[in-house]
Scaffold this motif. Structure first.
Motif, short mmCIF file in Angstrom:
data_model
loop_
_atom_site.label_atom_id
_atom_site.label_comp_id
_atom_site.label_asym_id
_atom_site.label_seq_id
_atom_site.Cartn_x
_atom_site.Cartn_y
_atom_site.Cartn_z
N PRO A 119 3.07 5.06 5.34
CA PRO A 119 2.17 4.37 6.28
C PRO A 119 1.24 5.32 7.04
CG PRO A 119 4.44 4.34 7.09
CD PRO A 119 4.49 4.90 5.71
N GLY A 120 1.68 6.55 7.32
CA GLY A 120 0.84 7.47 8.09
C GLY A 120 -0.48 7.76 7.40
N LEU A 121 -0.45 7.82 6.07
CA LEU A 121 -1.65 8.09 5.28
C LEU A 121 -2.24 6.82 4.68
CD1 LEU A 121 -0.34 11.20 3.34
CD2 LEU A 121 -2.48 11.18 4.60
N ASP A 122 -1.57 5.68 4.87
CA ASP A 122 -1.94 4.44 4.18
C ASP A 122 -1.99 4.70 2.66
OD1 ASP A 122 -2.81 1.73 3.87
OD2 ASP A 122 -4.86 2.45 3.62
N LEU A 123 -1.00 5.46 2.18
CA LEU A 123 -1.04 5.92 0.79
C LEU A 123 0.00 5.20 -0.07
CD1 LEU A 123 -2.24 8.07 -1.21
CD2 LEU A 123 -0.34 9.53 -0.54
N VAL A 124 -0.46 4.60 -1.16
CA VAL A 124 0.45 4.00 -2.13
C VAL A 124 0.67 5.03 -3.24
CG1 VAL A 124 0.81 2.18 -3.83
CG2 VAL A 124 -0.29 1.65 -1.65
N ASN A 125 1.88 5.56 -3.30
CA ASN A 125 2.19 6.61 -4.26
C ASN A 125 3.01 6.03 -5.40
OD1 ASN A 125 1.76 9.27 -4.85
ND2 ASN A 125 2.76 9.99 -2.99
N TYR A 176 5.23 3.64 -0.40
CA TYR A 176 4.10 3.51 0.53
C TYR A 176 4.36 4.38 1.75
CZ TYR A 176 0.80 1.57 3.87
OH TYR A 176 -0.19 1.43 4.81
#
Lengths: 419, 272
Positions: free
Chosen positions: B120-126, B118
């Motif tokens: 957090p800067g992009l709120d991206l779950v990779n 995860y």
């Protein structure tokens, strides 16, 4: 004191607050972080329409405050930027939210926040949260592709599936290309324009009324390692693609429905996603309103050899009722292809104990003949200091998606000190 | 015939019980000779202490020039089955650009692990490919496999020596594409913790060494609290220090889900 003066003052106060350790001691349960980021980007060739060969010349200070309570967290992230291109100081609150673990089955996030979902890599289908395309092309960090929105996010958890509900009371469009810094193609004149060069009106936003907000839903669950999701959205096109009665660009109503899947396959990760953009032009013959579209992406990523990762995607955008669109259009030659095909690749190679990273992200459309290449080299000097050098190369005819930005092809250099 | 079968079952049962008893408490002064039993016990001691656990970790990465970097994180673990599948969650607090990054692993013994990251800067779950488990863990000299364990079935094991204090086991990878010819592990006879691992290349030279620098007993479980990995070719090293180690917390299964990526379960994290 002018507004700009006030902003500069605010920025100074913020910088002072950041370095005033006594203050930090007083609020010892508030975590204080942030960074100072220097960025410069220059065009490789001059744009005859733009006065400035610099696309980016900024010092950005981000203040990041967080408080972790028993049940709630408070988070603030504010960017204070001294911008040498617009010659001003800008304040951008990227996060100001409270995050609550309300119960075993409910999480709440309220306030200004960056939101992301979906499976595409730099390709967004069901993620209709705001993006900042100017940042994306002028060499800012990738995280600035996502713009913040003021929203309420509820996440419900259950054994059957989980549900995200994101309500954005006031429509938050993309930060799109307006002709400042980046010239773009105007179908009305059939050529490239910059802000102020033609009587381009500011986009008209929907009136601030209940019912003019945005609602985004996602139901998701993981089934034997595969993440499955269904999506729905009600709001407006995120770019001002429609034209209102006065001839000004505006945002037309949009509903979207979609689905995605992502999981492990043959040592890598595979993903697939589709979305139906249901526009407000039911039959596709209104030239002032964008047609409905069907969008899809499939992709695969894996480590090819140690420290070398490769990701490939195929993306298609199918404009529905295309014949009627062409028949009704005042400038059919500039309308989008019925199907726009795009392939993307991401190559990443890490060296020197992962402190040096070479990467290349490329978009290319074989049928529209345009492309965007994003090579970058970044080095972590120490835990706090990192430098990145890279380029944005846009290729194609002036009326194509990336080609219209070819005069903005640039090289950039950034340095960031994080604390 | 039936009686004989019953007798055989009983004998087998008693044998199994005896083996189990030996696993729990070997008779003093009596050495184990079955290499598979030794490596299984070592695997349990090193990676499966308690039903779950929590710790704070500080990794200090030093390169050959003496420049150092720091990684601070909290780690949570839950065993699905002893010696079997496990869940891990890692929440970074340092360096600043990794802060609030969350790494989630569903370790599978019989299949590729599922891994999420995860940002957090992009709120991206990779989603991260299981790929090469011998890739550096966040720029340190540890590889992913060192953190969550190498599958026992990936090597053939041979007991090469039993000293007064250690079992010395040579492990040869079944996969010929491994970046080492074999690795030798020194397993403490009393705690069954691996205290030294030497990775040997094709020219019979040790090029990588992991050592347990400090071992403490926490909640009754012998625990490596300082660990060092040395790159003997380049001269760099990473030292991991574990603090606030806790076991058997009763961490529920649902802590290891996408919810944790966006909303770390702070009540289970050590040192907060």
């Amino acid at each position: 004191m002018s507004a700009r003066g006030a902003m500069r003052g605010l920025a100074l106060v913020a910088s002072w607050a950041a370095f005033a350790t006594p203050l930090q001691a007083q609020f010892s349960d508030v975590e204080l972080h942030g960074f100072v980021d220097f960025g410069a980007a220059a065009r490789v060739v001059s744009d005859p329409l733009q006065p400035d060969d610099l696309l980016l010349s900024e010092v950005r200070f981000q203040l990041d405050l967080a408080h972790y309570g028993e049940r709630a967290e408070f988070a603030f992230k504010g960017d204070f930027t001294s911008d040498g291109v617009s010659d001003g100081v800008e304040v951008d609150i990227r996060q100001a939210m409270v995050s609550l673990r309300a119960s075993d089955w409910l999480d709440v996030r309220a306030g200004r926040q960056v939101l992301t979902w979906g499976t595409g890599d730099l390709v967004f289908l069901n993620d209709l949260f705001p993006k900042d395309f100017v940042s994306f092309f002028v060499g800012r960090d990738d995280e600035y592709l996502k713009a913040p929105a003021t929203a309420l996010r509820l996440t419900f958890y259950s054994a059957l599936a989980n549900l995200d509900v994101v309500a954005t009371p006031v429509f938050e469009p993309d930060r799109s290309i307006t002709g400042e810094r980046l010239s773009f193609f105007d179908p009305g004149t059939g050529g490239l324009v910059r802000a102020g060069s033609v009587p381009l009106a500011q986009p008209t936003r929907p009136p601030r009324e209940v019912g003019n907000g945005e609602l985004a839903l996602r139901a998701f669950r993981t089934v034997s390692g595969w993440e499955l999701a269904l999506y729905a959205y009600a709001g407006f096109t995120k770019q001002p693609l429609a034209v209102d009665e006065s001839g000004a660009p505006t945002y037309s109503r949009l509903a979207s429905y979609g689905a995605s899947a992502r999981g492990a396959l043959a040592g890598g990760i595979a993903h697939a996603e589709a979305a139906l953009y249901d526009g407000s032009d039911d039959v596709g013959d209104a030239p002032t309103v964008p047609n409905s579209q069907l969008r899809g992406v499939v992709g695969y990523t894996r480590e090819l050899v140690r420290n070398f990762n490769v990701g490939l995607q195929y993306y298609a955008e199918h404009t529905l009722d295309h014949e009627r669109l062409l028949a009704a259009s005042p400038a059919p030659e500039w309308e989008p292809s019925e199907i726009r095909h795009v392939v993307t690749s991401r190559l990443t190679y890490r060296m020197l104990q992962q402190t040096l990273t070479a990467s290349l992200f490329a978009f290319a459309s074989p049928n529209d003949g345009d492309a965007h290449l994003r090579p970058a080299l970044s080095y972590d000097w120490s835990d706090g200091f990192a430098v990145t050098a890279g380029a944005n190369v846009m290729l194609g005819d002036a009326h194509t998606f990336f080609g219209q930005l070819s005069d903005a092809t640039n090289v950039y250099l950034r340095g960031r000190y994080s604390f | 015939m039936i009686r004989m079968a019953l007798k055989l079952t009983l004998v087998l049962g008693v044998l199994t019980l005896a083996t189990a008893a030996a696993l729990v408490r070997p008779a003093a002064g009596q050495d184990l000779t079955d290499v598979n039993a030794i490596v299984e016990r070592a695997n349990l001691a090193a990676y499966y202490a308690g039903d779950d656990g929590s710790a704070r970790v500080r990794m200090t990465i030093t390169d050959a020039q003496g420049r150092s970097r720091t990684r601070d994180f909290a780690i949570l673990r839950r065993d699905v089955a002893d010696g079997g599948d496990q869940d891990y969650a890692v929440l970074f607090s340092r360096p600043a650009d990794l802060r609030n990054t969350v790494f989630l692993v569903k370790k599978h013994v019989d299949a590729d692990d599922d891994r999420w990251l995860y940002l957090p800067g992009l709120d991206l779950v990779n989603r991260i490919a299981a790929g090469d488990k011998r890739t550096s863990f966040v720029g340190s000299h540890f590889v992913y496999e060192d953190v969550s364990g190498r599958g026992l079935e990936e090597d053939t094991h041979e007991l090469v020596e039993t000293t007064a204090t250690h079992y010395v086991v040579r492990n040869t990878p079944r996969d010929e594409g491994a970046d080492f010819a074999y690795w030798t592990v020194w397993i403490d006879k009393s705690t069954f913790l691996p205290t030294r691992m030497d990775y040997v290349d094709g020219t019979d030279e040790v090029f990588r060494r992991i050592e347990a620098v400090e071992v403490d007993v926490v909640d009754g479980y012998p625990t490596v609290t300082t660990m060092r990995v040395s790159d003997l070719r380049s001269g760099g090293e990473t030292v991991s220090e574990f603090s606030d180690v806790r076991y058997d917390l009763g961490i529920p299964e649902d802590v290891f889900t996408e919810r944790t990526l966006r909303n770390p379960p702070r009540r289970w994290l050590s040192g907060r």
